[in-house]
Motif scaffolding. Structure first.
Motif, PDB file in Angstrom:
ATOM      1  N   PRO A  13      -9.818  36.628  28.590  1.00  0.00           N
ATOM      2  CA  PRO A  13      -8.837  35.560  28.585  1.00  0.00           C
ATOM      3  C   PRO A  13      -9.522  34.211  28.785  1.00  0.00           C
ATOM      4  O   PRO A  13     -10.542  34.130  29.469  1.00  0.00           O
ATOM      5  N   ASN A  14      -8.958  33.200  28.190  1.00  0.00           N
ATOM      6  CA  ASN A  14      -9.372  31.818  28.431  1.00  0.00           C
ATOM      7  C   ASN A  14     -10.801  31.485  28.000  1.00  0.00           C
ATOM      8  O   ASN A  14     -11.450  30.654  28.607  1.00  0.00           O
ATOM      9  N   VAL A  15     -11.283  32.122  26.951  1.00  0.00           N
ATOM     10  CA  VAL A  15     -12.621  31.785  26.468  1.00  0.00           C
ATOM     11  C   VAL A  15     -12.557  30.898  25.229  1.00  0.00           C
ATOM     12  O   VAL A  15     -13.586  30.478  24.717  1.00  0.00           O
ATOM     13  N   GLY A  16     -11.340  30.639  24.733  1.00  0.00           N
ATOM     14  CA  GLY A  16     -11.199  29.776  23.567  1.00  0.00           C
ATOM     15  C   GLY A  16     -10.904  30.526  22.274  1.00  0.00           C
ATOM     16  O   GLY A  16     -11.164  30.016  21.196  1.00  0.00           O
ATOM     17  N   LYS A  17     -10.321  31.703  22.390  1.00  0.00           N
ATOM     18  CA  LYS A  17      -9.993  32.463  21.181  1.00  0.00           C
ATOM     19  C   LYS A  17      -8.930  31.742  20.356  1.00  0.00           C
ATOM     20  O   LYS A  17      -9.051  31.641  19.138  1.00  0.00           O
ATOM     21  N   SER A  18      -7.911  31.262  21.030  1.00  0.00           N
ATOM     22  CA  SER A  18      -6.843  30.598  20.286  1.00  0.00           C
ATOM     23  C   SER A  18      -7.353  29.306  19.672  1.00  0.00           C
ATOM     24  O   SER A  18      -6.978  28.948  18.554  1.00  0.00           O
ATOM     25  N   ALA A  19      -8.195  28.599  20.400  1.00  0.00           N
ATOM     26  CA  ALA A  19      -8.770  27.365  19.861  1.00  0.00           C
ATOM     27  C   ALA A  19      -9.578  27.679  18.608  1.00  0.00           C
ATOM     28  O   ALA A  19      -9.480  26.990  17.591  1.00  0.00           O
ATOM     29  N   LEU A  20     -10.343  28.748  18.662  1.00  0.00           N
ATOM     30  CA  LEU A  20     -11.164  29.147  17.527  1.00  0.00           C
ATOM     31  C   LEU A  20     -10.284  29.594  16.361  1.00  0.00           C
ATOM     32  O   LEU A  20     -10.550  29.280  15.203  1.00  0.00           O
ATOM     33  N   TRP A 119     -20.083  26.167  24.161  1.00  0.00           N
ATOM     34  CA  TRP A 119     -21.509  25.839  24.091  1.00  0.00           C
ATOM     35  C   TRP A 119     -21.776  24.508  24.784  1.00  0.00           C
ATOM     36  O   TRP A 119     -22.804  24.310  25.427  1.00  0.00           O
ATOM     37  N   ASP A 120     -20.837  23.570  24.636  1.00  0.00           N
ATOM     38  CA  ASP A 120     -20.993  22.250  25.274  1.00  0.00           C
ATOM     39  C   ASP A 120     -21.059  22.381  26.791  1.00  0.00           C
ATOM     40  O   ASP A 120     -21.911  21.790  27.457  1.00  0.00           O
ATOM     41  N   GLU A 121     -20.141  23.171  27.347  1.00  0.00           N
ATOM     42  CA  GLU A 121     -20.127  23.322  28.807  1.00  0.00           C
ATOM     43  C   GLU A 121     -21.361  24.078  29.303  1.00  0.00           C
ATOM     44  O   GLU A 121     -21.894  23.790  30.368  1.00  0.00           O
ATOM     45  N   VAL A 146     -18.285  25.291  19.539  1.00  0.00           N
ATOM     46  CA  VAL A 146     -17.445  24.512  20.441  1.00  0.00           C
ATOM     47  C   VAL A 146     -16.095  24.456  19.746  1.00  0.00           C
ATOM     48  O   VAL A 146     -15.861  23.617  18.877  1.00  0.00           O
ATOM     49  N   ALA A 147     -15.241  25.374  20.102  1.00  0.00           N
ATOM     50  CA  ALA A 147     -13.997  25.547  19.342  1.00  0.00           C
ATOM     51  C   ALA A 147     -13.151  24.291  19.337  1.00  0.00           C
ATOM     52  O   ALA A 147     -12.533  23.951  18.329  1.00  0.00           O
ATOM     53  N   THR A 148     -13.144  23.586  20.471  1.00  0.00           N
ATOM     54  CA  THR A 148     -12.272  22.421  20.549  1.00  0.00           C
ATOM     55  C   THR A 148     -12.734  21.299  19.623  1.00  0.00           C
ATOM     56  O   THR A 148     -11.932  20.484  19.186  1.00  0.00           O
TER      57      THR A 148
END
Ligand SMILES: Nc1nc2c(ncn2[C@@H]2O[C@H](COP(=O)(O)OP(=O)(O)O)[C@@H](O)[C@H]2O)c(=O)[nH]1
Ligand SMILES: [Mg+2]
Lengths: 596, 106
Positions: A13-20, A119-121, A146-148
Motif C-alpha cells: 500500500p501507498n507506494v504509488g501504484k495509483s499514481a503510476l 526514486w526522488d525521495e 517518479v510516478a508523480t
C-alpha cells in the motif's frame, strides 16, 4: 497467445501504484498518502507500440497472504489472471520490504518488471540503488520511476515486453561471491526467513545507504504522532478544518446563492411558470407565495437551490480539507492518536479512515471498511457511520439553516457513535484483532492531485447526487398529492409528539430523508418549530435511516462483510435503537434543562 | 554472522509453537540483561530486534523483522500503540504486538 496479457500493478500500500497507473494509462483515479486508498481495482487500457493491453491498478498488499478484504482482492486478481505481466511497484526508500514481495511474486513463477518508485525521495534519504546490478541479480528489468512527475514512465512502458519469470535459485547463483554464500537452494518453497536472507543478500550487493540528516518533514512527522505534541496539534487541525468548512460554505451560500435564488430565480420562475394551482406547478415550482427558496419546495426551486446553492459549495469546501488530510499523510497519524479511544469500541485507529471519508459522503466511507480485518469490525464501522456520521451535504444544509446549533449536533452524534459502538461491541460476536499500521511520511499535498481529486468528486456529486435531490423533491410532492403524507402524519403523529416532542409536520422530511439527508433537513426549515424541536428533528433525520445510496452500498458490502441479512438487519436494528434511545435521551435532556 | 543464524533458528521454532506465549527464546533471553520486550523500552531507546512472535507474517512483511535496528518513537497512554521506526519506515504497533517482540537494547 490469442488474448493479450493483462498488466497488473502490484505492490505494498501507498507506494504509488495509483499514481503510476494514472501516468501509464492516462487515467485519473484517486492517489492519497495513506494505506488503503484503493480498495477496488480499476482497469484501463495501456497504449503500447503494437496495440493496447489492459492494465489494472490492484489494491495494495503487504504479502500474498491476505489479511483483509482489500488484500484478498489483490491476491485473487493475481490468481485469476492468466499469465499476467506483473509490474511490481516498490517504494525505493523501503527497498527491502519491497524486494520481499518481489521475491514472493517471482517464486510463484510470475513474469515481472520492477518499478523502483519514489526514486526522488530515495535520493534525498540517501538510499542509493545500483539499478543495473539489481536488475542483473533479479533477472528481471528494473526501472527507477517518479510516478508523480512521470519520470521513468516511458521506460517502464517499453520494458513491459521484457518482463520475464526468474527463479530464486537463479538469483542465488548470481549473487557475487562473498555475499552470504551459504544460501544455496534453501529458498525454494515458502520459507519466509530464507526469503528475507536472500533479500538481505541482494540489498547488500546492490544498495548502499548514506547517512542523511532528518528533514523538517521527518521532525514534524514525529511531533505530530507523539501524544504530548500530537494531541493539541490534532485538536487545532480538526478545529481549523471545521472553521474553514463553515466559513467557506457560508461565504458562497449566503453571499451568492441565497440572493441569486431568492431575489431572482424564485420570483422569476413563480411568475413565468404556467398553470399556477395545477399539479405540475406544485411539483416543479411548489408554493406560489413562498419568498424563500428553502420553503417553496418544488423540484426547480428548492431542489435546485439545495443541490447547487447550498450543498455544492459545502462539499467543495469539505472535499478540499479532506484532500489535504489524505494527501499530507496526516490521516494515519490521527489514526494512531485515536487508537486507544477506538479500542474501547472494538475497533482500531484506522477506522478513522472510513469515518473521515464518511463526512464527505457515507458511500465511499462504507466501501473503505474493506481495509478492516474482521467481519465484526466491518459491521461495526459500517453501521455506526451510516447511522451517526452526517455527510457533507447534510452538514451544508444544517449550516445554512441552523449554524448556531450545527456544531453541537455534530458532537452529540459523535458521542452516539462511541456510546453505541461500545454497546454493539459487547453484543456482536467476533474478534477485533490488533493491527500494525504503516505511517507514511508527511508530504506536501500536490495542487494538481488535489484539483484532480476535487473535480472527480464534484463530477460524482453532479451526476449521482443532484438527480437524487431533484427526484426526492418530486417524490415527496407526489406523495403529498396522493394523500400519503397526510395519512402517515396521522399514523406517526402520536409517536413523533409523544416520544420525540416534534410535530407531525416533520413526516415529509422523514420521507425525503430516505432519498437524501440534505433534502430532509431543507424540508424541516419550512415547519414552524421551537429551536429545540428543530434540533431534535435534525438529530432524528440524521440517525433514522441511511439515504438510498448508502443503503445500497450497505447491501453491496454486506455480501462480503458477513452476509447481507446480517449486516443490513443489524444496521436496521441499531438505527431503530439509536433513534429511540439517543433521540429520547436528547429530549429527556431538553426537558430537564427546561428547553424542550 | 553467527548471531543472525541463531535468530533464524529461534524464529522457525517459534512458528511451530504458535501458542502466543511470547518468544520461545524469551526464557533464555531474559537472563541476559540487555534483552527486553519492546513494550518495556522507553521512548527514544534503540536496539536490535531479536524475535517477533506475533502474526509474524504481517509484521515481517512491513519490515519489522529479526536482526533489524528499531527505535521507539512514542508510546501512547491508556494502552495505546507504540510507534517505532525500523529501517526507513515508521510503524505503529499495538501494545499486544509490542509485548510479543523482543529487543536487545544498546
Ligand atoms: N515523492 C514522490 N511521491 C510519490 C511518488 N509516487 C507516488 N507518490 C505519492 O505517494 C502517495 C501514494 O500514492 P498512491 O498512488 O495513492 O499509492 P498506492 O496506494 O500505491 O496506489 C501519494 O501521496 C503520491 O502523491 C513518487 O514517485 N515520488
Ligand atoms: Mg492506490
Amino acid at each position: 497467445m490469442a488474448q493479450s496479457p493483462t498488466v497488473l500493478l502490484m505492490g505494498h500500500p501507498n507506494v504509488g501504484k495509483s499514481a503510476l497507473f494514472n501516468r501509464l494509462a492516462g487515467a485519473s483515479i484517486s492517489e492519497s498518502n495513506y494505506a488503503g486508498t484503493t480498495v477496488e481495482y480499476t482497469e484501463s487500457q495501456l497504449a503500447l507500440d503494437d496495440g493496447t493491453v489492459p492494465v489494472v491498478d490492484v489494491p495494495g498488499t503487504f504479502s500474498l497472504e491476505p489479511t483483509d478484504r482489500a488484500e484478498a482482492v489483490a491476491v485473487e486478481f493475481l490468481e485469476d489472471a492468466s499469465d499476467p505481466i506483473v509490474v511490481c511497484v516498490v517504494d525505493a526508500t523501503r527497498i527491502e520490504r519491497g524486494l520481499n514481495l518481489v521475491l514472493e511474486l517471482l517464486d510463484r513463477g510470475h513474469r515481472a518488471v520492477v518499478a523502483l518508485n519514489m526514486w526522488d525521495e530515495a535520493r534525498q534519504q540517501g538510499v542509493d540503488v545500483d539499478v543495473e546490478a539489481l536488475s542483473d541479480l533479479l533477472g528481471v528489468p528494473v526501472v527507477p520511476t517518479v510516478a508523480t512527475e512521470g519520470v521513468g514512465v516511458d521506460d517502464l512502458r517499453s520494458t513491459l515486453d521484457r518482463a520475464r519469470p526468474s527463479s530464486l535459485s537463479g538469483i542465488i547463483d548470481r549473487l557475487p561471491p562473498g555475499v552470504d554464500g551459504d544460501l544455496e537452494g534453501s529458498v525454494e518453497g515458502d520459507d519466509p526467513a530464507a526469503r528475507w536472507e536472500l533479500v538481505d543478500a541482494v540489498v547488500e550487493s546492490a544498495v548502499t545507504y548514506r547517512e542523511t540528516a532528518p528533514s523538517l518533514a521527518d521532525h514534524l512527522g514525529r511531533l505530530t504522532v507523539a501524544p504530548k505534541t500530537g494531541l493539541p496539534f490534532a485538536v487545532a487541525v480538526l478545529y481549523g478544518m471545521w472553521a474553514f468548512f463553515t466559513a467557506v460554505a457560508g461565504f458562497f451560500t449566503d453571499g451568492y446563492f441565497v440572493p441569486l435564488f431568492d431575489d431572482h430565480w424564485l420570483p422569476w420562475i413563480q411568475s413565468v411558470f404556467p398553470g399556477e394551482g395545477g399539479w405540475l406547478y406544485f411539483l416543479l415550482v411548489g408554493d406560489p407565495a413562498a419568498t424563500n427558496s428553502f420553503e417553496a419546495f418544488g423540484v426547480l426551486t428548492s431542489g435546485l437551490f439545495v443541490a447547487v446553492g447550498v450543498v455544492l459549495p459545502a462539499i467543495l469546501a469539505l472535499y478540499l480539507v479532506l484532500a489535504l488530510l489524505e494527501d499530507s499523510g496526516y490521516m494515519a497519524r490521527l489514526a494512531v492518536l485515536l487508537d486507544a479511544a477506538f479500542h474501547r469500541i472494538g475497533l482500531h485507529g484506522y477506522a478513522i479512515v472510513p469515518m473521515v471519508l464518511s463526512f464527505g459522503c457515507n458511500v465511499p466511507g462504507v466501501a473503505a471498511t474493506r481495509t478492516l480485518e474482521t467481519d465484526k469490525q466491518r459491521f461495526l464501522t459500517m453501521t455506526l457511520l451510516s447511522v451517526f456520521i452526517p455527510c457533507g451535504a447534510q452538514l451544508g444544509v444544517m449550516l445554512s439553516l441552523i449554524p448556531q446549533y450545527t456544531g453541537y449536533i455534530l458532537l452529540y452524534l459523535l458521542a452516539g457513535f462511541f456510546v453505541f459502538g461500545a454497546i454493539i461491541n459487547r453484543l456482536v460476536p467476533g474478534s477485533s484483532p490488533e493491527v500494525a499500521v504503516d505511517i507514511p511520511p508527511l508530504r506536501r499535498p500536490r495542487p494538481s492531485n488535489v484539483s484532480t481529486k476535487l473535480s472527480l468528486r464534484i463530477r460524482g456529486f453532479m451526476t449521482s447526487a443532484v438527480p437524487f435531490v431533484l427526484a426526492g423533491v418530486g417524490v415527496v410532492n407526489l406523495l403529498y398529492l396522493g394523500g400519503v403524507v397526510d395519512w402517515l402524519a396521522t399514523v406517526l403523529g402520536p409517536v413523533l409528539s409523544g416520544w420525540f416532542g416534534v410535530p407531525s409536520e416533520t413526516v415529509p422530511a422523514l420521507i425525503a430523508g430516505f432519498m437524501r439527508k440534505d433534502l430532509a433537513i431543507a424540508q424541516l426549515s419550512a415547519i414552524p418549530m421551537t429551536p429545540f424541536q428543530t434540533v431534535m428533528s435534525v438529530v432524528m433525520v440524521s440517525i433514522y435511516f441511511p439515504c438510498v445510496a448508502t443503503f445500497a452500498m450497505l447491501i453491496k458490502e454486506g455480501r462480503t462483510g458477513g452476509g447481507v441479512l446480517r449486516v443490513v438487519g443489524g444496521a436496521l436494528a441499531t438505527l431503530v435503537a439509536a433513534l429511540f434511545l439517543w433521540g429520547g435521551l436528547l429530549r429527556l435532556g431538553g426537558t430537564l434543562l427546561g428547553v424542550a | 554472522m553467527d548471531e543472525t543464524r541463531a535468530t533464524h533458528a529461534g524464529e522457525s521454532a517459534g512458528e511451530s509453537s504458535a501458542d502466543g506465549q511470547g518468544c520461545p527464546k524469551r526464557r533464555q533471553c531474559q537472563r541476559g540483561r540487555a534483552c527486553k520486550r519492546l513494550v518495556d523500552l522507553e521512548c527514544g531507546e534503540t536496539g536490535r530486534i531479536e524475535c517477533v512472535d506475533c502474526e509474524r507474517r504481517t509484521l515481517e512483511s512491513m519490515g519489522v523483522r529479526p536482526g533489524k535496528r528499531i527505535e521507539v518513537c512514542t508510546k501512547h497512554p491508556f494502552d495505546g500503540p507504540v510507534v517505532v521506526s525500523v529501517g526507513r519506515s515508521t510503524v505503529s504497533l499495538s501494545r499486544s504486538h509490542a509485548r510479543q517482540l523482543d529487543v536487545v537494547t544498546d
